[in-house]
Scaffold this motif. Structure first.
Motif, PDB file in Angstrom:
ATOM      1  N   ARG A 160     -57.298 -17.791  19.730  1.00  0.00           N
ATOM      2  CA  ARG A 160     -57.663 -16.498  19.165  1.00  0.00           C
ATOM      3  C   ARG A 160     -57.299 -16.462  17.683  1.00  0.00           C
ATOM      4  O   ARG A 160     -56.294 -17.015  17.268  1.00  0.00           O
ATOM      5  N   HIS A 161     -58.136 -15.804  16.924  1.00  0.00           N
ATOM      6  CA  HIS A 161     -57.892 -15.592  15.505  1.00  0.00           C
ATOM      7  C   HIS A 161     -57.859 -14.102  15.247  1.00  0.00           C
ATOM      8  O   HIS A 161     -58.771 -13.370  15.655  1.00  0.00           O
ATOM      9  N   LEU A 162     -56.804 -13.631  14.574  1.00  0.00           N
ATOM     10  CA  LEU A 162     -56.683 -12.217  14.200  1.00  0.00           C
ATOM     11  C   LEU A 162     -56.772 -11.285  15.405  1.00  0.00           C
ATOM     12  O   LEU A 162     -57.165 -10.129  15.292  1.00  0.00           O
ATOM     13  N   GLY A 163     -56.403 -11.790  16.578  1.00  0.00           N
ATOM     14  CA  GLY A 163     -56.449 -10.966  17.779  1.00  0.00           C
ATOM     15  C   GLY A 163     -57.837 -10.807  18.365  1.00  0.00           C
ATOM     16  O   GLY A 163     -58.030 -10.023  19.304  1.00  0.00           O
ATOM     17  N   LEU A 164     -58.820 -11.552  17.834  1.00  0.00           N
ATOM     18  CA  LEU A 164     -60.193 -11.469  18.335  1.00  0.00           C
ATOM     19  C   LEU A 164     -60.433 -12.499  19.429  1.00  0.00           C
ATOM     20  O   LEU A 164     -59.867 -13.591  19.397  1.00  0.00           O
ATOM     21  N   SER A 165     -61.279 -12.148  20.370  1.00  0.00           N
ATOM     22  CA  SER A 165     -61.682 -13.121  21.387  1.00  0.00           C
ATOM     23  C   SER A 165     -62.552 -14.190  20.723  1.00  0.00           C
ATOM     24  O   SER A 165     -63.075 -13.973  19.617  1.00  0.00           O
ATOM     25  N   PRO A 166     -62.742 -15.349  21.362  1.00  0.00           N
ATOM     26  CA  PRO A 166     -63.594 -16.382  20.771  1.00  0.00           C
ATOM     27  C   PRO A 166     -64.995 -15.876  20.418  1.00  0.00           C
ATOM     28  O   PRO A 166     -65.542 -16.222  19.365  1.00  0.00           O
ATOM     29  N   ARG A 167     -65.589 -15.069  21.272  1.00  0.00           N
ATOM     30  CA  ARG A 167     -66.921 -14.550  20.993  1.00  0.00           C
ATOM     31  C   ARG A 167     -66.902 -13.567  19.824  1.00  0.00           C
ATOM     32  O   ARG A 167     -67.798 -13.579  18.965  1.00  0.00           O
ATOM     33  N   GLU A 168     -65.876 -12.727  19.770  1.00  0.00           N
ATOM     34  CA  GLU A 168     -65.737 -11.803  18.645  1.00  0.00           C
ATOM     35  C   GLU A 168     -65.510 -12.575  17.347  1.00  0.00           C
ATOM     36  O   GLU A 168     -66.025 -12.212  16.293  1.00  0.00           O
ATOM     37  N   LEU A 206     -59.271  -5.294  13.514  1.00  0.00           N
ATOM     38  CA  LEU A 206     -58.788  -5.743  12.201  1.00  0.00           C
ATOM     39  C   LEU A 206     -58.282  -4.587  11.344  1.00  0.00           C
ATOM     40  O   LEU A 206     -57.752  -4.812  10.260  1.00  0.00           O
ATOM     41  N   GLN A 207     -58.500  -3.355  11.827  1.00  0.00           N
ATOM     42  CA  GLN A 207     -58.105  -2.146  11.100  1.00  0.00           C
ATOM     43  C   GLN A 207     -58.742  -2.112   9.707  1.00  0.00           C
ATOM     44  O   GLN A 207     -58.066  -1.893   8.693  1.00  0.00           O
ATOM     45  N   VAL A 208     -60.066  -2.335   9.694  1.00  0.00           N
ATOM     46  CA  VAL A 208     -60.837  -2.266   8.459  1.00  0.00           C
ATOM     47  C   VAL A 208     -61.927  -1.219   8.630  1.00  0.00           C
ATOM     48  O   VAL A 208     -62.226  -0.785   9.740  1.00  0.00           O
ATOM     49  N   ARG A 209     -62.544  -0.841   7.506  1.00  0.00           N
ATOM     50  CA  ARG A 209     -63.527   0.252   7.543  1.00  0.00           C
ATOM     51  C   ARG A 209     -64.972  -0.219   7.562  1.00  0.00           C
ATOM     52  O   ARG A 209     -65.852   0.514   7.994  1.00  0.00           O
ATOM     53  N   ASN A 210     -65.225  -1.446   7.077  1.00  0.00           N
ATOM     54  CA  ASN A 210     -66.613  -1.863   6.945  1.00  0.00           C
ATOM     55  C   ASN A 210     -66.734  -3.383   6.958  1.00  0.00           C
ATOM     56  O   ASN A 210     -65.740  -4.106   7.067  1.00  0.00           O
ATOM     57  N   ARG A 211     -67.976  -3.860   6.809  1.00  0.00           N
ATOM     58  CA  ARG A 211     -68.269  -5.295   6.867  1.00  0.00           C
ATOM     59  C   ARG A 211     -67.572  -6.075   5.761  1.00  0.00           C
ATOM     60  O   ARG A 211     -67.092  -7.184   5.982  1.00  0.00           O
ATOM     61  N   VAL A 212     -67.518  -5.487   4.561  1.00  0.00           N
ATOM     62  CA  VAL A 212     -66.916  -6.212   3.439  1.00  0.00           C
ATOM     63  C   VAL A 212     -65.425  -6.439   3.685  1.00  0.00           C
ATOM     64  O   VAL A 212     -64.910  -7.544   3.486  1.00  0.00           O
ATOM     65  N   GLU A 213     -64.716  -5.403   4.113  1.00  0.00           N
ATOM     66  CA  GLU A 213     -63.289  -5.556   4.374  1.00  0.00           C
ATOM     67  C   GLU A 213     -63.054  -6.534   5.527  1.00  0.00           C
ATOM     68  O   GLU A 213     -62.106  -7.331   5.496  1.00  0.00           O
ATOM     69  N   ALA A 214     -63.923  -6.493   6.539  1.00  0.00           N
ATOM     70  CA  ALA A 214     -63.801  -7.440   7.648  1.00  0.00           C
ATOM     71  C   ALA A 214     -64.021  -8.864   7.148  1.00  0.00           C
ATOM     72  O   ALA A 214     -63.290  -9.795   7.525  1.00  0.00           O
ATOM     73  N   ALA A 215     -65.029  -9.038   6.292  1.00  0.00           N
ATOM     74  CA  ALA A 215     -65.323 -10.370   5.758  1.00  0.00           C
ATOM     75  C   ALA A 215     -64.144 -10.931   4.968  1.00  0.00           C
ATOM     76  O   ALA A 215     -63.825 -12.126   5.066  1.00  0.00           O
ATOM     77  N   LEU A 216     -63.484 -10.088   4.203  1.00  0.00           N
ATOM     78  CA  LEU A 216     -62.320 -10.549   3.433  1.00  0.00           C
ATOM     79  C   LEU A 216     -61.197 -11.006   4.355  1.00  0.00           C
ATOM     80  O   LEU A 216     -60.551 -12.034   4.123  1.00  0.00           O
ATOM     81  N   ARG A 217     -60.932 -10.244   5.431  1.00  0.00           N
ATOM     82  CA  ARG A 217     -59.889 -10.629   6.376  1.00  0.00           C
ATOM     83  C   ARG A 217     -60.218 -11.961   7.042  1.00  0.00           C
ATOM     84  O   ARG A 217     -59.354 -12.830   7.197  1.00  0.00           O
ATOM     85  N   VAL A 218     -61.475 -12.121   7.432  1.00  0.00           N
ATOM     86  CA  VAL A 218     -61.879 -13.352   8.114  1.00  0.00           C
ATOM     87  C   VAL A 218     -61.826 -14.540   7.157  1.00  0.00           C
ATOM     88  O   VAL A 218     -61.364 -15.627   7.516  1.00  0.00           O
ATOM     89  N   ASN A 219     -62.285 -14.342   5.924  1.00  0.00           N
ATOM     90  CA  ASN A 219     -62.228 -15.433   4.952  1.00  0.00           C
ATOM     91  C   ASN A 219     -60.798 -15.859   4.659  1.00  0.00           C
ATOM     92  O   ASN A 219     -60.516 -17.043   4.467  1.00  0.00           O
ATOM     93  N   ALA A 220     -59.884 -14.898   4.628  1.00  0.00           N
ATOM     94  CA  ALA A 220     -58.469 -15.238   4.426  1.00  0.00           C
ATOM     95  C   ALA A 220     -57.954 -16.072   5.590  1.00  0.00           C
ATOM     96  O   ALA A 220     -57.204 -17.042   5.399  1.00  0.00           O
ATOM     97  N   GLU A 221     -58.358 -15.711   6.800  1.00  0.00           N
ATOM     98  CA  GLU A 221     -57.950 -16.475   7.981  1.00  0.00           C
ATOM     99  C   GLU A 221     -58.538 -17.884   7.961  1.00  0.00           C
ATOM    100  O   GLU A 221     -57.878 -18.860   8.311  1.00  0.00           O
ATOM    101  N   LEU A 222     -59.781 -17.995   7.529  1.00  0.00           N
ATOM    102  CA  LEU A 222     -60.414 -19.307   7.417  1.00  0.00           C
ATOM    103  C   LEU A 222     -59.690 -20.181   6.395  1.00  0.00           C
ATOM    104  O   LEU A 222     -59.511 -21.384   6.608  1.00  0.00           O
TER     105      LEU A 222
END
Length: 234
Positions: A160-168, A206-222
């Motif tokens: 799991r990454h960031l508490g997300l399931s593999p599909r998420e 992820l406790q974010v408001r929109n796609r851009v904030e989600a993308a930043l969190r995911v890119n940081a994890e990557l």
């Protein structure tokens, strides 16, 4: 709304300032007062005035040694009122060094968004509207380059990454690439309704408001995954 626009290309700076003021009603924020300045010293002087501006658009290539992320670092050091700063830059997306500069601005120096000077007029207009509406905005092409330079393997069934399931996580990585809902649905072979539903779950986790904030969190994890992989190989 008071805006400070900082760019050492004086004609461009004044033109953009006048454009924003003229089209304030179309951008969804009225009235707008824009002050153009051409040096970092002038920008720091303006941001310390009372009351300070509500928003700053900052070019990363200014006078003297003010280049790249250093410009934003120095501005933020004097930004005692913590006025939100949006990067307005002509940096090229084909250059990995320039992409890393933009990543540093977002990650290390709290930039609230990015506007590309050389981008399409329509996209820049959309970005301005979103930013003036209080959103964090990064063009899709920049998000895609962030992802390309910070790839990590797909999640295994038990990982799991960031508490997300593999599909998420698979869907979140598509968001980080700047794909639209229709493109994600096609790539993952699911319906657009499913994409919207899972996206809402991802934003909540992820406790974010929109796609851009989600993308930043995911890119940081990557990026963290890539660093861990590099250490494992060394």
């Amino acid at each position: 709304m008071k805006i400070l626009w900082v760019d050492d290309h004086e004609i461009l700076c004044v033109a953009l300032s006048e454009y924003v003021q003229t089209h304030a009603s179309e951008l969804g924020a009225t009235p707008i007062e824009v002050t153009p300045v051409f040096t970092l010293a002038s920008a720091l002087e303006e941001v310390t005035k009372a009351p300070p501006p509500d928003l700053v658009f900052l070019d990363l290539t200014l006078d003297g040694d003010n280049r790249g992320a250093t410009t934003l670092e120095r501005f933020q050091a004097g930004n005692s009122s913590n006025v939100p700063v949006v990067i307005c830059t002509g940096l090229g997306l084909g250059n990995d060094h320039d992409i890393e500069i933009l990543r540093m601005c977002m990650r290390d120096y709290a930039a609230r968004g990015i506007l590309l000077k050389g981008g399409a007029h329509k996209k820049m207009f959309i970005g301005l509207s979103r930013i003036l509406g209080g959103e964090l905005w990064i063009p899709e092409e920049v998000l895609l380059r962030f992802t390309c330079s910070a790839q990590a393997p797909s999640a295994s069934p038990n990982q799991r990454h960031l508490g997300l399931s593999p599909r998420e996580w698979d869907l979140a990585r598509c968001i980080a690439r700047g794909l639209s809902g229709k493109q994600i649905a096609r790539e993952l072979n699911v319906s657009e309704g499913h994409v919207r539903q899972v996206s809402c779950v991802i934003y909540d986790k992820l406790q974010v408001r929109n796609r851009v904030e989600a993308a930043l969190r995911v890119n940081a994890e990557l990026a963290l995954g890539r660093e861990a992989a590099d250490k494992g190989l060394s």
